[in-house]
Design a protein around this motif. Structure first.
Motif, PDB file in Angstrom:
ATOM      1  N   VAL A  36     -12.152  -8.707  -6.391  1.00 59.25           N
ATOM      2  CA  VAL A  36     -11.911  -7.282  -6.206  1.00 59.25           C
ATOM      3  C   VAL A  36     -10.617  -7.053  -5.442  1.00 59.25           C
ATOM      4  N   LYS A  37     -10.380  -7.897  -4.447  1.00 58.86           N
ATOM      5  CA  LYS A  37      -9.183  -7.761  -3.615  1.00 58.86           C
ATOM      6  C   LYS A  37      -8.654  -9.136  -3.261  1.00 58.86           C
ATOM      7  N   GLN A  51       5.403  -7.574  -6.660  1.00 56.41           N
ATOM      8  CA  GLN A  51       4.018  -7.612  -6.204  1.00 56.41           C
ATOM      9  C   GLN A  51       3.125  -6.711  -7.062  1.00 56.41           C
ATOM     10  N   GLY A  52       2.073  -7.283  -7.633  1.00 55.08           N
ATOM     11  CA  GLY A  52       1.111  -6.531  -8.419  1.00 55.08           C
ATOM     12  C   GLY A  52       1.485  -6.328  -9.876  1.00 55.08           C
ATOM     13  N   ALA A  64      -0.886  -2.491  -4.056  1.00 56.31           N
ATOM     14  CA  ALA A  64      -0.773  -2.890  -2.652  1.00 56.31           C
ATOM     15  C   ALA A  64      -1.481  -1.856  -1.778  1.00 56.31           C
ATOM     16  N   THR A  65      -2.266  -2.342  -0.818  1.00 54.58           N
ATOM     17  CA  THR A  65      -3.010  -1.459   0.075  1.00 54.58           C
ATOM     18  C   THR A  65      -3.281  -2.173   1.397  1.00 54.58           C
ATOM     19  N   ILE A  66      -3.895  -1.471   2.321  1.00 56.75           N
ATOM     20  CA  ILE A  66      -4.323  -2.043   3.598  1.00 56.75           C
ATOM     21  C   ILE A  66      -5.844  -2.030   3.618  1.00 56.75           C
ATOM     22  N   ILE A  67      -6.455  -3.198   3.778  1.00 56.03           N
ATOM     23  CA  ILE A  67      -7.910  -3.316   3.859  1.00 56.03           C
ATOM     24  C   ILE A  67      -8.253  -3.982   5.183  1.00 56.03           C
ATOM     25  N   PRO A  71      -2.715  -6.324   5.066  1.00 55.07           N
ATOM     26  CA  PRO A  71      -2.173  -6.056   3.732  1.00 55.07           C
ATOM     27  C   PRO A  71      -2.930  -6.843   2.664  1.00 55.07           C
ATOM     28  N   ALA A  72      -3.216  -6.166   1.547  1.00 51.59           N
ATOM     29  CA  ALA A  72      -3.989  -6.791   0.464  1.00 51.59           C
ATOM     30  C   ALA A  72      -3.556  -6.207  -0.873  1.00 51.59           C
TER      31      ALA A  72
END
Length: 83
Positions: A36-37, A51-52, A64-67, A71-72
């Motif tokens: 999932v991540k 990236q991605g 790209a996100t913050i989990i 950073p994830a």
């Protein structure tokens, strides 16, 4: 919320694009569930230029996100496979 373990699991999996089967990266994944991540700090070997985005077919496979303050890459459903 607690941050993920930086060292993480020792088991690595290869992540491939579901569309063109290009190898995207080698990742230290924990557990048996679906991908999932991907925490950026757990990526062992990165084969992508952007990236991605898949280098083979230029299709976006993650955002790209913050989990949990780290950073994830949040994987878009059905865009990647792992072995």
């Amino acid at each position: 919320m607690a941050k993920p373990n930086a060292k993480g699991p020792s088991k690595t999996v290869d992540i491939y694009c579901a569309n063109c089967r290009t190898k995207l990266f080698k990742y230290r994944k924990g557990g048996k569930g679906a991908l999932v991540k991907c925490f950026i700090e757990r990526i062992v070997k990165d084969h992508t230029e952007q990236q991605g985005v898949c280098p083979g077919c230029q299709q976006e496979f993650a955002r790209a996100t913050i989990i949990r303050g780290v950073p994830a890459l949040k994987i878009i459903g059905g865009k990647v496979r792992h072995k």
